[in-house]
Design a protein around this motif. Structure first.
Motif, PDB file in Angstrom:
ATOM      1  N   SER A   1       0.850  -1.189   0.000  1.00  0.00           N
ATOM      2  CA  SER A   1       0.000   0.000   0.000  1.00  0.00           C
ATOM      3  C   SER A   1       0.882   1.235   0.000  1.00  0.00           C
ATOM      4  O   SER A   1       1.756   1.391   0.861  1.00  0.00           O
ATOM      5  CB  SER A   1      -0.930   0.005   1.211  1.00  0.00           C
ATOM      6  OG  SER A   1      -0.209  -0.183   2.413  1.00  0.00           O
TER       7      SER A   1
ATOM      8  N   GLY B   1       1.045   5.442  -0.170  1.00  0.00           N
ATOM      9  CA  GLY B   1       0.370   6.728  -0.034  1.00  0.00           C
ATOM     10  C   GLY B   1       1.089   7.798  -0.824  1.00  0.00           C
ATOM     11  O   GLY B   1       2.304   7.738  -1.009  1.00  0.00           O
ATOM     12  N   CYS B   2       0.314   8.783  -1.303  1.00  0.00           N
ATOM     13  CA  CYS B   2       0.909   9.788  -2.177  1.00  0.00           C
ATOM     14  C   CYS B   2       0.006  11.014  -2.250  1.00  0.00           C
ATOM     15  O   CYS B   2      -1.218  10.867  -2.369  1.00  0.00           O
ATOM     16  CB  CYS B   2       1.078   9.187  -3.571  1.00  0.00           C
ATOM     17  SG  CYS B   2       1.870  10.232  -4.776  1.00  0.00           S
TER      18      CYS B   2
ATOM     19  N   VAL C   1      -3.349   5.130  -1.847  1.00  0.00           N
ATOM     20  CA  VAL C   1      -4.072   6.074  -0.997  1.00  0.00           C
ATOM     21  C   VAL C   1      -3.579   7.473  -1.341  1.00  0.00           C
ATOM     22  O   VAL C   1      -2.376   7.750  -1.247  1.00  0.00           O
ATOM     23  CB  VAL C   1      -3.826   5.800   0.502  1.00  0.00           C
ATOM     24  CG1 VAL C   1      -4.486   6.874   1.349  1.00  0.00           C
ATOM     25  CG2 VAL C   1      -4.345   4.423   0.884  1.00  0.00           C
ATOM     26  N   CYS C   2      -4.477   8.354  -1.766  1.00  0.00           N
ATOM     27  CA  CYS C   2      -4.108   9.735  -2.090  1.00  0.00           C
ATOM     28  C   CYS C   2      -4.525  10.649  -0.951  1.00  0.00           C
ATOM     29  O   CYS C   2      -5.707  10.690  -0.584  1.00  0.00           O
ATOM     30  CB  CYS C   2      -4.772  10.186  -3.391  1.00  0.00           C
ATOM     31  SG  CYS C   2      -4.010   9.500  -4.867  1.00  0.00           S
TER      32      CYS C   2
ATOM     33  N   LEU D   1      -0.820  11.584   5.578  1.00  0.00           N
ATOM     34  CA  LEU D   1      -0.126  10.326   5.300  1.00  0.00           C
ATOM     35  C   LEU D   1       0.751   9.877   6.462  1.00  0.00           C
ATOM     36  O   LEU D   1       0.847   8.673   6.753  1.00  0.00           O
ATOM     37  CB  LEU D   1       0.734  10.469   4.036  1.00  0.00           C
ATOM     38  CG  LEU D   1      -0.018  10.618   2.717  1.00  0.00           C
ATOM     39  CD1 LEU D   1       0.950  10.922   1.586  1.00  0.00           C
ATOM     40  CD2 LEU D   1      -0.814   9.351   2.406  1.00  0.00           C
TER      41      LEU D   1
ATOM     42  N   ILE E   1      -0.729   2.113   5.954  1.00  0.00           N
ATOM     43  CA  ILE E   1      -0.088   2.006   4.647  1.00  0.00           C
ATOM     44  C   ILE E   1       1.355   1.572   4.864  1.00  0.00           C
ATOM     45  O   ILE E   1       1.931   1.771   5.938  1.00  0.00           O
ATOM     46  CB  ILE E   1      -0.127   3.343   3.857  1.00  0.00           C
ATOM     47  CG1 ILE E   1       0.453   4.495   4.699  1.00  0.00           C
ATOM     48  CG2 ILE E   1      -1.539   3.653   3.399  1.00  0.00           C
ATOM     49  CD1 ILE E   1       0.527   5.820   3.954  1.00  0.00           C
TER      50      ILE E   1
ATOM     51  N   ALA F   1       5.031   5.803   1.778  1.00  0.00           N
ATOM     52  CA  ALA F   1       4.386   7.007   1.245  1.00  0.00           C
ATOM     53  C   ALA F   1       5.421   7.953   0.663  1.00  0.00           C
ATOM     54  O   ALA F   1       6.538   8.090   1.195  1.00  0.00           O
ATOM     55  CB  ALA F   1       3.597   7.723   2.333  1.00  0.00           C
TER      56      ALA F   1
END
Length: 208
Positions: free
Chosen positions: A21, A23-24, A52-53, A59, A68, A71
């Motif tokens: 996973s 994140g960004c 995941v945005c 984040l 997550i 990231a």
């Protein structure tokens, strides 16, 4: 468990398995993720990716709670040793010389107050004693772009996220800072799949 996963990956021959996973922030996802993920998925088709945005301030708690695995995050210090790529903030509007520049109090469209672009914009305005007001605030990149397109406010984006129909505005506005992009992990020893994705991002992102 990490060593167990490594052994299973080695036994599988060329294919890593598992899920990761990532994140960004939204602007990075639009600018970089298609090329990053296309290349990684070609190399490791059996790794399942979850995206995941969210902005960096959202984040980091997700990393700490291990919601997550990793990231891409923004750093205020572009010279940090953790920085993979540097990005500059720019003012954007519907025209090179937007009508809003003539307002006594400059209307701005910014992300949430905890984000770097919000702080950068406010500090830049205050450094030159320019009056301003936050006319629109949203963590949605689409929302900020829509307001800039409407001509009702000037927004702040990373240069790489500026769509072709908007204009970078420099005349009459103070300069904005450069930030860094870094990669952070939830675990000190990430899984083989997460480590492979991290290695891929560190290799490819500076060239995009």
């Amino acid at each position: 468990m990490a060593r167990h996963d490594e052994i299973l990956a080695d036994m599988g021959g060329s294919g890593l398995r598992g899920s990761v996973s990532l994140g960004c922030p939204e602007d990075y996802s639009i600018a970089f993720l298609p090329d990053l993920l296309r290349g990684f998925c070609a190399l490791h088709p059996d790794v399942e990716l979850h995206m995941v945005c969210a902005p960096t301030p959202s984040l980091r708690p997700m990393l700490h709670r291990r919601q997550i695995d990793m990231a891409l995050v923004s750093l205020s210090d572009p010279e940090s040793s953790d920085v993979i790529r540097k990005e500059s903030f720019v003012w954007v509007a519907d025209a090179v010389e937007p009508d809003s520049l003539g307002h006594a109090s400059l209307p701005l469209a910014l992300s949430a107050p905890t984000t770097l672009d919000y702080r950068a914009a406010c500090e830049a305005m205050e450094s030159v004693n320019r009056r301003y007001r936050v006319a629109f605030a949203s963590n949605s990149l689409a929302g900020l772009i829509a307001i800039a397109r409407s001509g009702h406010a000037i927004s702040v984006l990373t240069r790489t996220a500026v769509p072709p129909d908007l204009h970078i505005v420099s005349a009459g506005l103070p300069p904005l800072p450069t930030i860094g992009i870094a990669l952070e992990f939830a675990e000190p020893r990430p899984s083989p799949a997460a480590k492979a994705l991290g290695d891929h991002i560190r290799k490819v992102l500076p060239e995009l």
